[in-house]
Design a protein around this motif. Structure first.
Motif, PDB file in Angstrom:
ATOM      1  N   PRO A  40       0.822  -1.206   0.000  1.00 52.17           N
ATOM      2  CA  PRO A  40       0.000   0.000   0.000  1.00 52.17           C
ATOM      3  C   PRO A  40       0.857   1.257   0.000  1.00 52.17           C
ATOM      4  O   PRO A  40       2.051   1.193   0.324  1.00 52.17           O
ATOM      5  N   THR A  41       0.234   2.354  -0.326  1.00 49.59           N
ATOM      6  CA  THR A  41       0.980   3.599  -0.432  1.00 49.59           C
ATOM      7  C   THR A  41       1.629   3.986   0.906  1.00 49.59           C
ATOM      8  O   THR A  41       1.068   3.756   1.969  1.00 49.59           O
ATOM      9  N   GLY A  42       2.825   4.520   0.816  1.00 47.23           N
ATOM     10  CA  GLY A  42       3.491   5.054   1.999  1.00 47.23           C
ATOM     11  C   GLY A  42       3.877   4.043   3.049  1.00 47.23           C
ATOM     12  O   GLY A  42       3.909   4.346   4.245  1.00 47.23           O
ATOM     13  N   CYS A  43       4.180   2.811   2.648  1.00 47.40           N
ATOM     14  CA  CYS A  43       4.515   1.805   3.664  1.00 47.40           C
ATOM     15  C   CYS A  43       6.015   1.558   3.716  1.00 47.40           C
ATOM     16  O   CYS A  43       6.479   0.727   4.485  1.00 47.40           O
ATOM     17  N   GLY A  44       6.798   2.246   2.902  1.00 48.24           N
ATOM     18  CA  GLY A  44       8.244   2.122   3.001  1.00 48.24           C
ATOM     19  C   GLY A  44       8.920   1.444   1.819  1.00 48.24           C
ATOM     20  O   GLY A  44      10.092   1.089   1.897  1.00 48.24           O
ATOM     21  N   LYS A  45       8.197   1.300   0.714  1.00 48.38           N
ATOM     22  CA  LYS A  45       8.778   0.626  -0.447  1.00 48.38           C
ATOM     23  C   LYS A  45       9.977   1.408  -1.002  1.00 48.38           C
ATOM     24  O   LYS A  45      11.066   0.859  -1.179  1.00 48.38           O
ATOM     25  N   SER A  46       9.757   2.687  -1.224  1.00 50.49           N
ATOM     26  CA  SER A  46      10.836   3.496  -1.808  1.00 50.49           C
ATOM     27  C   SER A  46      12.020   3.563  -0.855  1.00 50.49           C
ATOM     28  O   SER A  46      13.176   3.471  -1.264  1.00 50.49           O
TER      29      SER A  46
END
Ligand SMILES: Nc1ncnc2c1ncn2[C@@H]1O[C@H](COP(=O)(O)OP(=O)(O)OP(=O)(O)O)[C@@H](O)[C@H]1O
Ligand SMILES: [Mg+2]
Lengths: 267, 762
Positions: A40-46
């Motif tokens: 999900p968005t903003g979960c630390g992927k980047s």
């Protein structure tokens, strides 16, 4: 500074591992396997990818994908200048030549005809044809392709083709469990752990409401925003309303419930 | 009984046949809808429930009140049973029989007609029982009282009251309703006319009392918020079941929970003042939180060996443990709890004359939660400390807290605790439940609740094709909706021969050619230019020149000097609704074709034209035979191409029955509303005004259709009427404002209709 240096991650980014993902990524990299990071968005992927680039000591080239993006935006194009035309490498080409990790963020946003240009890079050939230039580049041995995508947005219109998906190894990310997420907030912003834990609590309440009128819960990124605001002297209640509630919903019942949760948590 | 079962029935299916025999009736209107209501009943009711349903229907059919009450019952009960549970039927039938035995049998029909919406508002069998009590009381006190005689005259206001009940319950709690009814009975018991004015909500005082009684936070208005609260903050999804506080004057009902859910009042007023003010919604939250806390942390104890005093003390201590743990979870609850918790004065109870145990416990309870309690009693202070010690290390548990409570009782026991006179003031904590779940009794434990009847769920979305859909109808006289007034059945239109339709198009080939030209004109406008393209179909001169100048000037030129085109589909969704009522069989003025035939030709051309444009397009027909039977005939859906199937349906259209336009429009709006489109257009092709055989007042359905137009407008749907009635001017503007055309020369309809459509969507 060389071009390669420019793309290096020089300072260690703060990354809190959730499991053994760091070791697994290293294994994928040793074998130069393409990686897909879902979550999900903003979960630390980047942040994870950035950290891995630092850890592996490789340059990182990030491309935020969007629907207007064309293949040329990835591969490169001819430009005009005083002496005639001049070829300019796109970010994907640059990464393949220099041996960087190329991170295509939110790949589903790109049109499917754009997505296919990565195919030859992801199988054993590891090549990139530059059709317009009539050149075939072989990827540098250090080159690796990483893509991210958010399965929550999945719709008929926005999904990766099977033929694309099947070229990657995958990581499933999700919001960290409560204690860990509180540690992340505290370390990332310097907010004390008690307040961080309270913020995480609000996020979890919102995540419980997913599917009951909320499409996505509150992300770690938004929690970081709220923590930063509190750290800056904003009251916890205001920070939560502003950074956690207002951005995610216009549903009056849900807002009221979350507002109540904030008051009940930060009495 | 047995021999009657052999009456010839039209049902093929042996089960259907048996069901039909069971209700033992010859009423035609019942027969018309029987299969459809059964389809709904079969989904909702259990086998026993179905038997009871059919039996009740049979009984109602034999009351000598015609088909109406039977029809109403058969339509209403399944959805009422879905919310109330099918066991509630016995009580409903008891009321029906009471009315039948009194002079009030005329009220049976409206009573049954509003059953489903009333049930949905009330939400529980308990509240339904209270509602029935109100109505019986009403009936008894207003029947035959005009001359003080025996029950010889029916209650004048009762039927009106039933009609208004759903509207009233949308604004009032049951206490409010009870008070409102009480006022009407008291003042107009012996004035039939004024009584009716009151119960139709016409008279000024009727409205004024309604206003007065409308207060507090109604459960039904905050139900979703409470569901979200439980989901979000406590991660449970308990059923919430409201009860009314109106009926137990002696003992105020207290919240509780059992296997069927959390029981809470149907209304909460705001409480307290200033800092201690607690909004109704927060009182609900506090009550729910407390019960959820018990569910989480309370382990039931065996009660048999303990005295009532001991149990009371254990309950107070355990309640405080629960509240303490809840506050740990959400500190904000503390203010709410303390604002609602009484603060008994230390000297309020005289132990010489009165049993003060409750008073002592309430003070202790306050002190356990409120560090600023200010009490001085040494025992109290020491037990407060022991309580906090016990909870300092963790959650503690019910057993340990009970031990503490018992030693408190022993320590503070007084002779006067046994006195009959008990001090009650300021000892009730209103957000706490009655703690019935805290105890198990080994003796006489006949666990009735273990055998709760299974209840089928409401039909799921995909099954909705079969059962009727209920739509409200606007009553312009009372300015209210009659909820679920109309039953609409959607069916596939039978098929004819699709080549008939192709032939009609050929017949009008000259017209088609002319239309084609207009269509082609419409199309190119759909192309949208996309500029700033590196590769495209054309050079974008403006940009190219700018780039060249940049280039000559030595700056970096923009390479995106091309443009391309994209056909941007007109984003319109259209629904064509055809009036298929009897009158279309008439010959059009000065023509040898019927209106129906001309309509068919017109629709053929329109469908062809819309197909060319590629707009999302659906066609349906409608007619009605009373409010119990509005037919909505599916001809073409959005997902279907304009090919043989829909053409075959259009080829077979027939005209019959009447024109209940509002319901059909609402149903069409239901489909249009679900479309994703910039523009939504509902075209209604009709030859007359809305009317139906069960509606004598001709304004009624006109006003309802007008209301439907407003509803659709709010939903972003543009309604437009093509009217073939030369006298349409008398009413059409009332309904559609200026969104209509009257086509006088019906013979020209085939060209008019597509032209109109094109003009509207250009
Ligand atoms: N495991 C983690 N360690 C450190 N910081 C984290 C971690 N997870 C999330 N964060 C914080 O959350 C923020 C958002 O994370 P990030 O940008 O990586 O999200 P994302 O998953 O890439 O989101 P999107 O899909 O929207 O791009 C980061 O900037 C960081 O502050
Ligand atoms: Mg990201």
């Amino acid at each position: 500074m060389t071009q390669k240096d420019q793309y290096k991650v020089h300072k260690e980014p703060f990354y809190q591992a959730q499991g053994n993902e760091v070791a697994l990524f290293e294994a994928a990299y040793r074998n130069r396997l393409p990686v897909m990071v879902k979550g999900p968005t903003g979960c630390g992927k980047s942040r994870f990818v950035e950290y891995m680039a630092w850890k592996l000591g490789k340059p990182l080239i990030t491309v935020a994908c969007n629907e207007d993006m064309t293949a040329s935006d990835l591969v490169g194009r001819y430009l005009l200048d005083a002496s005639g035309t001049r070829w300019l490498d796109g970010p994907l080409t640059t990464a393949a030549r220099m041996g960087a990790i190329c991170y295509l963020d939110e790949i589903v946003e790109a049109r499917q005809d754009t997505t296919v240009v990565i195919h030859p890079l992801t199988d054993h050939r590891r090549v990139l044809p530059l059709d317009k230039k009539g050149e075939l580049i072989e990827a540098h041995p250090d080159f690796q392709l990483v893509i991210s995508y958010n399965p929550g947005y999945q719709s008929l219109m926005k999904d990766l083709k099977q033929s694309t998906k099947q070229r990657f190894t995958g990581f499933d990310f999700d919001y960290p469990e409560a204690a860990l997420e509180a540690i992340i907030l505290a370390k990332e912003t310097g907010l004390d752990e008690a307040a961080s834990a309270q913020l995480v609590k609000i996020a979890q309440i919102a995540r419980n409401l997913k599917g009951h009128g909320l499409d996505e819960g509150i992300s770690t990124r938004l929690l970081v925003y709220a923590a930063a605001l509190i750290k800056d002297g904003v009251s916890a209640q205001d920070a939560c309303r502003m950074a956690l509630v207002r951005p995610i919903t216009d549903d009056a019942d849900i807002r009221e419930t979350l507002d109540h949760a904030i008051d009940a948590t930060f009495a | 009984m047995m021999s009657e079962a052999e009456t010839e029935t039209p049902y093929q299916h042996p089960l259907m046949k048996a069901y039909w025999a069971q209700i033992d009736t010859h009423f035609k209107p019942v027969e018309d809808v029987f299969e459809d209501v059964m389809a709904e009943a079969l989904v909702i009711l259990t086998r026993d429930g179905l038997n009871a349903y059919l039996e009740a229907a049979r009984v109602i059919g034999k009351l000598g009140r015609g088909a109406e009450p039977m029809l109403a019952f058969m339509e209403e009960w399944p959805s009422a049973a879905a919310v109330l549970g099918e066991e509630a039927l016995a009580e409903i039938m008891a009321v029906v029989m009471r009315m039948q035995k009194s002079p009030n049998s005329r009220a049976i029909t409206p009573f049954l007609q509003t059953l489903a919406p009333v049930a949905r508002r009330l939400h529980s069998q308990e509240l339904m029982r209270d509602y029935l009590d109100i109505t019986l009381n009403f009936m008894e006190r207003t029947t035959g009282s005009i001359h003080g005689h025996h029950t010889t005259f029916p209650s004048p206001g009762l039927p009106d009251f039933f009609v208004q009940a759903p509207f009233l319950l949308a604004q009032l709690s049951l206490v409010g309703l009870k008070n409102w009814v009480e006022y009407g009975i008291r003042n107009y018991r012996s004035h039939p006319e004024r009584q009716r004015d009151y119960f139709t909500v016409q008279s000024a005082d009727s409205r004024a009392v309604l206003q007065r009684e409308r207060h507090g936070t109604l459960f039904m208005d905050v139900e979703r918020k409470l569901d979200l609260y439980l989901h979000g903050l406590w991660q449970t999804s308990e059923q919430l079941v409201p009860y009314s506080t109106a009926f137990d004057d002696l003992r105020k009902p207290v919240p509780y929970y059992d296997k069927l859910g959390l029981r809470i009042p149907d209304v909460y007023d705001d409480a307290g003042e200033g800092f201690h003010r607690v909004a109704g919604i927060d009182r609900y939250r506090a009550t729910l939180a407390h019960m959820v806390g018990h569910q989480r942390w309370t382990k039931p104890l065996i009660a048999d060996n303990w005295s009532p005093f001991q149990r009371m003390a254990v309950e107070f201590f355990e309640d405080c443990r629960i509240d303490t743990l809840l506050i740990r979870e959400y500190p904000g609850l503390k203010r709410i709890f303390l604002s609602l918790h009484p603060k008994p004065a230390e000297a309020a109870c005289d132990p010489e004359t009165t049993s003060c145990l409750r008073h002592r416990m309430a003070m202790l309870s306050r002190a356990l939660l409120d560090p600023n309690h200010g009490y001085r009693d040494a025992n109290l202070l020491s037990f407060v400390e022991r309580f906090h010690d016990l909870l300092a290390g963790g959650e503690s548990n019910t057993r340990d807290i009970a031990t503490l409570a018992l030693s408190y009782v022993t320590k503070t026991r007084r002779q006067s605790d046994q006195y009959a006179k008990v001090h009650f003031a300021d000892t009730e904590v209103d957000y706490r439940d009655d703690n019935r779940q805290m105890w198990v009794f080994i003796e006489d434990s006949d666990d009735e609740e273990m055998f709760e009847k299974e209840k089928k769920r409401t039909p799921s979305e995909e099954q909705k094709g079969l059962p009727p859909r209920h739509y409200p109808e606007w009553d312009y006289k009372s300015l209210t909706y009659r909820p679920d007034w109309v039953s609409l059945y959607e069916v596939l239109h039978p098929k004819g021969n699709p080549t008939d339709i192709d032939r009609l198009l050929e017949k009008h080939s000259a017209l088609a050619k002319r239309l084609k030209r207009i269509l082609d004109l419409l199309k190119p406008q759909d192309k949208v230019r996309i500029r700033y393209q590196e590769e495209g179909s054309e050079l974008d001169l403006d940009i190219a020149i700018r780039s060249l100048i940049d280039f000559k000037a030595g700056a970096q030129p923009d390479p995106r000097i091309n443009m391309s085109h994209r056909t941007d589909g007109r984003d319109i969704a259209v629904m064509l609704l055809l009036d298929l009522s009897e009158s279309l069989n008439e010959k059009a003025l000065g023509s040898d074709q019927t209106i129906l035939e001309l309509s068919q030709e017109a629709v053929t051309l329109l469908a062809w034209a819309v197909e060319q444009l590629g707009d999302a397009f659906a066609i349906a027909g409608f007619h009605s035979n009373t409010r119990h039977d509005v037919r909505y005939l599916h001809i073409k859906g959005y997902g279907e191409r304009w090919d043989d199937d829909p053409k075959a349906r259009l080829a077979a259209i027939e005209a019959a029955y009447s024109t209940r336009m509002g319901a059909a429009m609402r149903h069409a709006g239901h489909y249009l509303g679900a479309r994703q489109a910039d523009k939504k257009l509902l075209l209604i092709l009709t030859d007359g005004q809305p009317a139906d055989i069960d509606v004598p007042d001709e304004r009624t359905l006109i006003e309802d259709a007008r209301r439907a137009v407003t509803e659709l407008d709010r939903a972003g749907i543009f309604s437009y009427c093509i009217n073939l009635d030369p006298k349409a001017d008398e009413y059409v503007a009332d309904i559609f404002g200026n969104q209509y055309t009257v086509v006088d020369n019906i013979e020209r309809l085939p060209e008019k209709l597509p032209e109109l459509f094109l003009a509207l969507t250009k």
